[in-house]
Design a protein around this motif. Sequence first.
Motif, PDB file in Angstrom:
ATOM      1  N   LYS A 135       0.830  -1.212   0.000  1.00  0.00           N
ATOM      2  CA  LYS A 135       0.000   0.000   0.000  1.00  0.00           C
ATOM      3  C   LYS A 135       0.858   1.254   0.000  1.00  0.00           C
ATOM      4  CE  LYS A 135      -3.712  -2.312   2.412  1.00  0.00           C
ATOM      5  NZ  LYS A 135      -4.268  -2.598   3.707  1.00  0.00           N
ATOM      6  N   LEU A 136       1.897   1.247   0.807  1.00  0.00           N
ATOM      7  CA  LEU A 136       2.762   2.423   0.855  1.00  0.00           C
ATOM      8  C   LEU A 136       3.625   2.522  -0.386  1.00  0.00           C
ATOM      9  CD1 LEU A 136       3.863   2.591   4.587  1.00  0.00           C
ATOM     10  CD2 LEU A 136       2.130   3.932   3.421  1.00  0.00           C
ATOM     11  N   PHE A 137       4.067   1.387  -0.890  1.00  0.00           N
ATOM     12  CA  PHE A 137       4.890   1.397  -2.092  1.00  0.00           C
ATOM     13  C   PHE A 137       4.116   1.993  -3.262  1.00  0.00           C
ATOM     14  CE2 PHE A 137       6.944  -0.775  -5.763  1.00  0.00           C
ATOM     15  CZ  PHE A 137       8.172  -0.151  -5.648  1.00  0.00           C
ATOM     16  N   LEU A 145      11.252   3.381   3.447  1.00  0.00           N
ATOM     17  CA  LEU A 145      11.901   2.395   2.588  1.00  0.00           C
ATOM     18  C   LEU A 145      13.414   2.426   2.786  1.00  0.00           C
ATOM     19  CD1 LEU A 145      11.508   0.292   0.348  1.00  0.00           C
ATOM     20  CD2 LEU A 145      11.597   2.151  -1.311  1.00  0.00           C
ATOM     21  N   ILE A 146      14.001   3.603   2.773  1.00  0.00           N
ATOM     22  CA  ILE A 146      15.451   3.729   2.959  1.00  0.00           C
ATOM     23  C   ILE A 146      15.861   3.236   4.343  1.00  0.00           C
ATOM     24  CG2 ILE A 146      17.334   5.401   3.191  1.00  0.00           C
ATOM     25  CD1 ILE A 146      15.888   7.024   0.952  1.00  0.00           C
ATOM     26  N   THR A 147      15.101   3.602   5.355  1.00  0.00           N
ATOM     27  CA  THR A 147      15.401   3.170   6.720  1.00  0.00           C
ATOM     28  C   THR A 147      15.384   1.654   6.826  1.00  0.00           C
ATOM     29  OG1 THR A 147      14.453   5.200   7.622  1.00  0.00           O
ATOM     30  CG2 THR A 147      14.664   3.337   9.125  1.00  0.00           C
ATOM     31  N   ASN A 148      14.377   1.046   6.221  1.00  0.00           N
ATOM     32  CA  ASN A 148      14.266  -0.417   6.305  1.00  0.00           C
ATOM     33  C   ASN A 148      15.325  -1.134   5.486  1.00  0.00           C
ATOM     34  OD1 ASN A 148      11.889  -1.648   7.908  1.00  0.00           O
ATOM     35  ND2 ASN A 148      11.162   0.288   7.107  1.00  0.00           N
ATOM     36  N   TRP A 163      12.148  -2.376  -3.209  1.00  0.00           N
ATOM     37  CA  TRP A 163      13.256  -1.663  -3.837  1.00  0.00           C
ATOM     38  C   TRP A 163      13.664  -2.333  -5.149  1.00  0.00           C
ATOM     39  CZ3 TRP A 163      14.770   2.984  -3.580  1.00  0.00           C
ATOM     40  CH2 TRP A 163      15.936   3.353  -4.240  1.00  0.00           C
ATOM     41  N   ILE A 164      13.768  -3.641  -5.133  1.00  0.00           N
ATOM     42  CA  ILE A 164      14.131  -4.385  -6.344  1.00  0.00           C
ATOM     43  C   ILE A 164      13.075  -4.169  -7.429  1.00  0.00           C
ATOM     44  CG2 ILE A 164      14.404  -6.715  -7.300  1.00  0.00           C
ATOM     45  CD1 ILE A 164      15.751  -7.452  -4.572  1.00  0.00           C
ATOM     46  N   LYS A 165      11.827  -4.171  -7.025  1.00  0.00           N
ATOM     47  CA  LYS A 165      10.725  -3.942  -7.968  1.00  0.00           C
ATOM     48  C   LYS A 165      10.835  -2.546  -8.594  1.00  0.00           C
ATOM     49  CE  LYS A 165       5.661  -3.709  -7.924  1.00  0.00           C
ATOM     50  NZ  LYS A 165       4.466  -3.854  -7.075  1.00  0.00           N
TER      51      LYS A 165
END
Length: 155
Positions: free
Chosen positions: A67-69, A104-107, A121-123
């Motif tokens: 959802k966030l992506f 996303l960057i934090t994770n 990220w890969i997607k």
Amino acid sequence: MARVTPEESQKTRQKIADAVINCLLDPQIGYEKMTYSRIQSITGLSRGGILNHFNKKEEFLSVLDGKLFDTILTSLDFSSREAFIESFEAANQKPEFKAVLLLLITNLSCDITSQKALESWIKLEQLIEDKLGTSVKEYDLPRLLGRSCSMIVTS
């Protein structure tokens, strides 16, 4: 005590998920300041009720299911290199986009990378490469991310 039906359990889980998303997208809260107490106050559920569904804070991220992506994907224009760069820079002005990008960057940068974050990220990289080419992925994306990080740090 009465048994909870699967439907009631799903409604409770969705209520928690909605609270988690609101916290993550709020630039004043984000993942770092999201706590069980905050989720408890937003949902009106007991701490035990929340813990029945999510034993650890990291498990909150499992409810997001892209959802966030989608916030990132819907903000970007993949029709051309120029449109992508322009849309990325415009998206950096949106608090929701910055919050999701930071999450996303934090994770991706913590000791135990979230599998969902890595897959997302890969997607994103694959989508950029497929639609816009390797040079955009290898040159423009890091440059845009650097500017994003700078904006996040200074805001």
